[in-house]
Design a protein around this motif. Structure first.
Motif, PDB file in Angstrom:
ATOM      1  N   ARG A 205      69.497  39.960 -19.776  1.00 17.60           N
ATOM      2  CA  ARG A 205      68.512  40.014 -18.674  1.00 17.60           C
ATOM      3  C   ARG A 205      67.589  39.221 -19.154  1.00 17.60           C
ATOM      4  O   ARG A 205      66.755  39.571 -20.228  1.00 17.60           O
ATOM      5  CB  ARG A 205      68.248  41.481 -18.275  1.00 17.60           C
ATOM      6  CG  ARG A 205      67.578  41.300 -16.844  1.00 17.60           C
ATOM      7  CD  ARG A 205      67.347  42.708 -16.373  1.00 17.60           C
ATOM      8  NE  ARG A 205      66.044  43.388 -17.136  1.00 17.60           N
ATOM      9  CZ  ARG A 205      66.530  44.735 -17.506  1.00 17.60           C
ATOM     10  NH1 ARG A 205      67.604  45.407 -17.192  1.00 17.60           N
ATOM     11  NH2 ARG A 205      65.472  45.294 -18.200  1.00 17.60           N
TER      12      ARG A 205
ATOM     13  N   PHE B  66      70.965  38.482 -10.110  1.00 22.72           N
ATOM     14  CA  PHE B  66      69.538  38.485 -10.132  1.00 22.72           C
ATOM     15  C   PHE B  66      68.937  39.715  -9.118  1.00 22.72           C
ATOM     16  O   PHE B  66      69.622  40.185  -8.429  1.00 22.72           O
ATOM     17  CB  PHE B  66      68.763  37.128  -9.823  1.00 22.72           C
ATOM     18  CG  PHE B  66      69.110  36.849  -8.413  1.00 22.72           C
ATOM     19  CD1 PHE B  66      70.250  36.108  -7.840  1.00 22.72           C
ATOM     20  CD2 PHE B  66      68.213  36.655  -7.325  1.00 22.72           C
ATOM     21  CE1 PHE B  66      70.330  35.392  -6.595  1.00 22.72           C
ATOM     22  CE2 PHE B  66      68.296  36.423  -6.056  1.00 22.72           C
ATOM     23  CZ  PHE B  66      69.495  35.679  -5.667  1.00 22.72           C
ATOM     24  N   LYS B  67      67.543  40.005  -9.528  1.00 22.49           N
ATOM     25  CA  LYS B  67      66.928  40.938  -8.783  1.00 22.49           C
ATOM     26  C   LYS B  67      65.758  40.144  -8.211  1.00 22.49           C
ATOM     27  O   LYS B  67      65.110  39.725  -9.058  1.00 22.49           O
ATOM     28  CB  LYS B  67      66.650  42.139  -9.573  1.00 22.49           C
ATOM     29  CG  LYS B  67      67.390  43.013 -10.101  1.00 22.49           C
ATOM     30  CD  LYS B  67      66.734  44.477 -10.573  1.00 22.49           C
ATOM     31  CE  LYS B  67      68.076  45.348 -10.902  1.00 22.49           C
ATOM     32  NZ  LYS B  67      67.477  46.488 -11.445  1.00 22.49           N
TER      33      LYS B  67
ATOM     34  N   ALA C  36      67.337  31.987  -5.441  1.00 23.66           N
ATOM     35  CA  ALA C  36      67.639  31.133  -6.367  1.00 23.66           C
ATOM     36  C   ALA C  36      68.530  29.900  -5.759  1.00 23.66           C
ATOM     37  O   ALA C  36      69.385  30.250  -4.782  1.00 23.66           O
ATOM     38  CB  ALA C  36      68.546  31.922  -7.648  1.00 23.66           C
TER      39      ALA C  36
ATOM     40  N   ASN D  28      70.157  26.179 -17.315  1.00 22.28           N
ATOM     41  CA  ASN D  28      71.116  27.046 -17.086  1.00 22.28           C
ATOM     42  C   ASN D  28      71.919  27.296 -18.212  1.00 22.28           C
ATOM     43  O   ASN D  28      72.911  26.868 -18.341  1.00 22.28           O
ATOM     44  CB  ASN D  28      71.997  26.622 -15.728  1.00 22.28           C
ATOM     45  CG  ASN D  28      72.852  27.798 -15.507  1.00 22.28           C
ATOM     46  OD1 ASN D  28      72.984  28.683 -16.049  1.00 22.28           O
ATOM     47  ND2 ASN D  28      73.624  27.472 -14.315  1.00 22.28           N
TER      48      ASN D  28
ATOM     49  N   LEU E   8      75.353  33.894  -9.576  1.00 25.21           N
ATOM     50  CA  LEU E   8      73.960  34.374 -10.317  1.00 25.21           C
ATOM     51  C   LEU E   8      73.819  35.927 -10.051  1.00 25.21           C
ATOM     52  O   LEU E   8      73.550  36.112  -8.892  1.00 25.21           O
ATOM     53  CB  LEU E   8      72.958  33.460 -10.075  1.00 25.21           C
ATOM     54  CG  LEU E   8      71.859  33.804 -10.959  1.00 25.21           C
ATOM     55  CD1 LEU E   8      71.957  33.559 -12.427  1.00 25.21           C
ATOM     56  CD2 LEU E   8      70.742  32.964 -10.510  1.00 25.21           C
TER      57      LEU E   8
ATOM     58  N   SER F  48      64.334  39.743 -12.085  1.00 28.31           N
ATOM     59  CA  SER F  48      65.138  39.087 -13.237  1.00 28.31           C
ATOM     60  C   SER F  48      66.105  38.415 -12.836  1.00 28.31           C
ATOM     61  O   SER F  48      66.527  38.601 -11.772  1.00 28.31           O
ATOM     62  CB  SER F  48      65.219  40.589 -14.210  1.00 28.31           C
ATOM     63  OG  SER F  48      66.230  41.193 -13.221  1.00 28.31           O
ATOM     64  N   LEU F  49      66.893  37.763 -13.851  1.00 29.51           N
ATOM     65  CA  LEU F  49      68.159  37.261 -13.728  1.00 29.51           C
ATOM     66  C   LEU F  49      68.827  37.558 -14.857  1.00 29.51           C
ATOM     67  O   LEU F  49      68.378  37.811 -16.058  1.00 29.51           O
ATOM     68  CB  LEU F  49      68.004  35.736 -13.246  1.00 29.51           C
ATOM     69  CG  LEU F  49      67.425  35.003 -14.498  1.00 29.51           C
ATOM     70  CD1 LEU F  49      68.097  33.317 -14.061  1.00 29.51           C
ATOM     71  CD2 LEU F  49      65.981  34.685 -14.323  1.00 29.51           C
ATOM     72  N   SER F  50      70.234  37.525 -14.921  1.00 37.69           N
ATOM     73  CA  SER F  50      70.918  38.027 -16.001  1.00 37.69           C
ATOM     74  C   SER F  50      72.253  36.971 -16.228  1.00 37.69           C
ATOM     75  O   SER F  50      72.648  36.358 -14.934  1.00 37.69           O
ATOM     76  CB  SER F  50      71.654  39.414 -15.643  1.00 37.69           C
ATOM     77  OG  SER F  50      70.607  40.227 -15.388  1.00 37.69           O
TER      78      SER F  50
ATOM     79  N   LEU G 165      64.046  29.189  -9.008  1.00 36.65           N
ATOM     80  CA  LEU G 165      63.586  30.490  -8.499  1.00 36.65           C
ATOM     81  C   LEU G 165      62.348  30.562  -7.709  1.00 36.65           C
ATOM     82  O   LEU G 165      61.571  29.640  -8.057  1.00 36.65           O
ATOM     83  CB  LEU G 165      63.543  31.693  -9.638  1.00 36.65           C
ATOM     84  CG  LEU G 165      64.746  31.859 -10.599  1.00 36.65           C
ATOM     85  CD1 LEU G 165      64.207  32.676 -11.756  1.00 36.65           C
ATOM     86  CD2 LEU G 165      65.760  32.095 -10.056  1.00 36.65           C
TER      87      LEU G 165
ATOM     88  N   TRP H  49      61.944  36.797 -14.585  1.00 36.34           N
ATOM     89  CA  TRP H  49      62.023  35.937 -13.416  1.00 36.34           C
ATOM     90  C   TRP H  49      60.842  34.915 -13.551  1.00 36.34           C
ATOM     91  O   TRP H  49      60.999  33.759 -13.397  1.00 36.34           O
ATOM     92  CB  TRP H  49      61.590  36.620 -12.105  1.00 36.34           C
ATOM     93  CG  TRP H  49      61.610  35.915 -10.867  1.00 36.34           C
ATOM     94  CD1 TRP H  49      60.693  35.261 -10.210  1.00 36.34           C
ATOM     95  CD2 TRP H  49      62.837  35.932  -9.928  1.00 36.34           C
ATOM     96  NE1 TRP H  49      61.231  34.788  -9.190  1.00 36.34           N
ATOM     97  CE2 TRP H  49      62.519  34.989  -8.881  1.00 36.34           C
ATOM     98  CE3 TRP H  49      64.357  36.330 -10.030  1.00 36.34           C
ATOM     99  CZ2 TRP H  49      63.396  34.715  -7.788  1.00 36.34           C
ATOM    100  CZ3 TRP H  49      65.084  35.819  -9.138  1.00 36.34           C
ATOM    101  CH2 TRP H  49      64.538  35.070  -8.188  1.00 36.34           C
TER     102      TRP H  49
END
Ligand code: FES
Length: 108
Positions: free
Chosen positions: A72, A58-59, A12, A40, A56, A63-65, A29, A75
């Motif tokens: 959550r 994120f996985k 990201a 954002n 940030l 996903s992002l949280s 991303l 992505w």
């Protein structure tokens, strides 16, 4: 806006334009050759998910949280997956990679 090589696969970056309250803040991303852009701004309280990309949560490619109350989001579509965003999502800004440049997609 950004170069694809600046963005690791599953990574990201933050991009912004303007100053003060007029600043437009975008989260970019990447998954492979696909790029996704979101304003954002958390759907919960309207605050940034994070102030800096280093903050940030994120996985990669999943996903992002939000780092305030941990809503959550998906992505690839920004939809709410869990937390204080039920039925809402991030505001999508359609992006595409053209050669090495990440640009806003033209409407189809
Ligand atoms: S402000 Fe983002 S989850 Fe509450």
């Amino acid at each position: 806006m950004a170069s694809l090589h600046e963005l690791a696969d599953g990574g990201a970056l933050f991009w912004s334009q303007g100053e003060g309250k007029q600043t437009f803040r975008l989260i970019v991303l990447r998954s492979g050759d696909d790029v996704f852009g979101y304003v954002n701004r958390c759907a919960h309280f309207g605050v940034p998910l994070a102030e800096k990309v280093e903050q940030l949560i994120f996985k990669p490619s999943q996903s992002l949280s939000c780092n305030v109350h941990y809503a959550r989001y998906g992505w690839r579509d920004g939809s709410c997956q869990d937390g204080e965003c039920d039925g809402e999502g991030l505001l999508l800004v359609p992006l595409e990679a053209r050669d090495d440049a990440v640009v806003i997609s033209a409407p189809q």
